[in-house]
Design an enzyme around this catalytic site. Structure first.
Site, short mmCIF file in Angstrom:
data_model
loop_
_atom_site.label_atom_id
_atom_site.label_comp_id
_atom_site.label_asym_id
_atom_site.label_seq_id
_atom_site.Cartn_x
_atom_site.Cartn_y
_atom_site.Cartn_z
N ASP A 31 -4.48 -6.09 7.63
CA ASP A 31 -4.85 -5.25 8.78
C ASP A 31 -6.21 -5.65 9.35
O ASP A 31 -7.19 -5.82 8.61
CB ASP A 31 -4.90 -3.78 8.37
CG ASP A 31 -3.53 -3.18 8.15
OD1 ASP A 31 -2.53 -3.89 8.36
OD2 ASP A 31 -3.46 -2.01 7.75
N ASP B 194 6.63 -1.42 8.41
CA ASP B 194 5.52 -1.71 7.50
C ASP B 194 6.02 -2.05 6.09
O ASP B 194 7.22 -2.06 5.82
CB ASP B 194 4.56 -0.52 7.48
CG ASP B 194 3.09 -0.93 7.47
OD1 ASP B 194 2.79 -2.05 7.01
OD2 ASP B 194 2.25 -0.14 7.91
#
Length: 411
Positions: free
Chosen positions: A208, A153
């Site tokens: 996201d 991430d």
């Protein structure tokens, strides 16, 4: 001096050989888009060893594993409160009392692969320790545990260079000696599609995804995820960057998490048309038969997994109907009509209007003026037809029609 130089040459040769062997292990991990399951969309931080084992069981028992979903991926929050005294990552022993190596052994015994999560920053998105400054230690620990997939991430990365950070972790993974698929979750902020084909196997092109098909007003709060349609639109324009071993990733699937069956079917189909990684985000232990039928449809999955490895093209839009083509191996095509509107539509397909050459990627021509194709209606029982005459179809709101076209004759 000659003796020292001889040994230096031998050492350099050995290092080059080791690097070459490591790179060879790296290759072939994602010749087609990766398929699996991830914990985040449904469970967030609420994960533990028992649940992951149950998901592995369900992946096999439901037929998902046989259909190609082989990765069981832990997302954020598997971590211990802090690293051990030597700086190596450890798991939360309350949530994972048997440890990661035992969990990997359990998953592998099922014929599956285990994925894990980290972050290029100082801390992860949920505030656990990140990999910044510990890249080689983390990669070595993952290899020792038997990890097969790393989602990496991009939270808390102030003053960190993205290309450098992701390349560093790639090198660490290779040095660790275990083939580990590298999933770059950089959100597309620094255009990884322009530089990451030699760095990761897949890279996020979007923010996201959230549980809304097309309505961004469904999200409240300071931080808002994105709709399925927003991620579709961002990813669709990047097709020239995708291919075997390096894939555009518009984020994980929300199929089975509460959208309508029409929306689920469209979401899944469009991800397959875009040759996107198919990473499930639902509770597969309790999914409905309807959800299972969508996710295990072999003919639709085959569109995604086609060995030609070309991301599909949104060719045109006609009054709210999107027309998609995807070149397939052996001269075949996938053809999709997507009704983006909130009303059922009847649409007349005139194949001669769709004669074009995919000059951007495959250099393939549809040649409907010269070639007759046999079509199969993949979501409606595999009904067959030919493209030597127009075809009228009804497309429900926010749903798709999907055909596989095989050349069978000359006009």
């Amino acid at each position: 001096m000659k003796f020292a130089m001889k040994h230096l040459i031998l050492l350099c040769a050995a290092l080059v050989g080791a690097a070459t062997a490591s790179a060879q292990k790296w290759e072939g991990l994602a010749d087609t888009p990766p398929m699996g399951w991830n914990s985040w969309n449904k469970f967030g931080c609420n994960i533990d060893e028992r649940m992951i084992r149950e998901m592995a069981d369900a992946l096999v028992d439901s037929g998902l594993a046989e259909a190609g979903y082989v990765y069981i991926n832990l997302d954020d929050c598997w971590h211990a409160p802090e690293r051990d005294a030597d700086g190596f990552p450890q798991c939360d022993t309350t949530r994972f009392p048997s440890g990661m190596k035992a969990l990997a052994d359990y998953v592998h015994a099922k014929g599956l692969k285990l994925g894990i999560y980290s972050d290029a920053g100082r801390t992860t998105c949920a505030g656990r320790f990140g990999s910044f400054g510990h890249e080689y230690q983390d990669a070595l620990q993952y290899a020792r545990w038997g990890i097969d997939y790393l989602k990496y991430d991009w939270c808390n990365t102030a003053d960190i260079n993205p290309k450098g950070a992701y390349t560093l972790m790639r090198d660490a993974l290779r040095a660790a000696g275990r083939p580990i698929l590298f999933s770059m979750c950089e959100w597309g902020t620094n255009k990884p599609w322009e530089w990451a084909s030699e760095v990761g196997h897949m890279w996020r092109t979007t923010g996201d995804i959230g549980l809304s098909f097309s309505d961004p007003k469904a999200f409240t709060g300071d931080w808002k995820p994105r709709t399925v349609m927003q991620n579709l639109d961002d990813n669709a324009r990047l097709r020239r960057y995708a291919g075997p071993g390096h894939w555009n990733d518009p984020d994980m699937l929300e199929v089975g998490n509460g959208m309508s069956v029409n929306q689920d079917r469209a979401h899944f189909t469009l991800w397959c048309m875009m040759a996107a990684p198919l990473i499930l985000g639902n509770d597969i232990r309790t999914m409905s038969d309807q959800t299972a039928a969508i996710l295990t449809d072999r003919e639709v999955i085959a569109i995604d997994q086609d060995p030609l490895g070309v991301q599909g093209l949104r060719y045109a839009t006609d009054n709210g109907i999107e027309i998609w083509f995807k070149p397939l191996a052996d001269g075949e095509w996938a053809f999709c009509l997507f009704n983006r509107t909130l009303e059922e539509r009847t649409y007349e397909i005139d194949w001669l209007l769709y004669c074009f050459t995919d000059t951007e990627v495959s250099q393939r021509s549809t040649a409907f003026d010269r070639i007759v194709y046999e079509g199969r209606d993949l979501w409606n029982g595999g009904k067959s037809f030919r493209t030597d005459r127009p075809r009228s179809v009804v497309i429900p709101a926010e749903d798709v029609v999907l055909y596989r076209l095989k050349p069978v004759a000359e006009r």
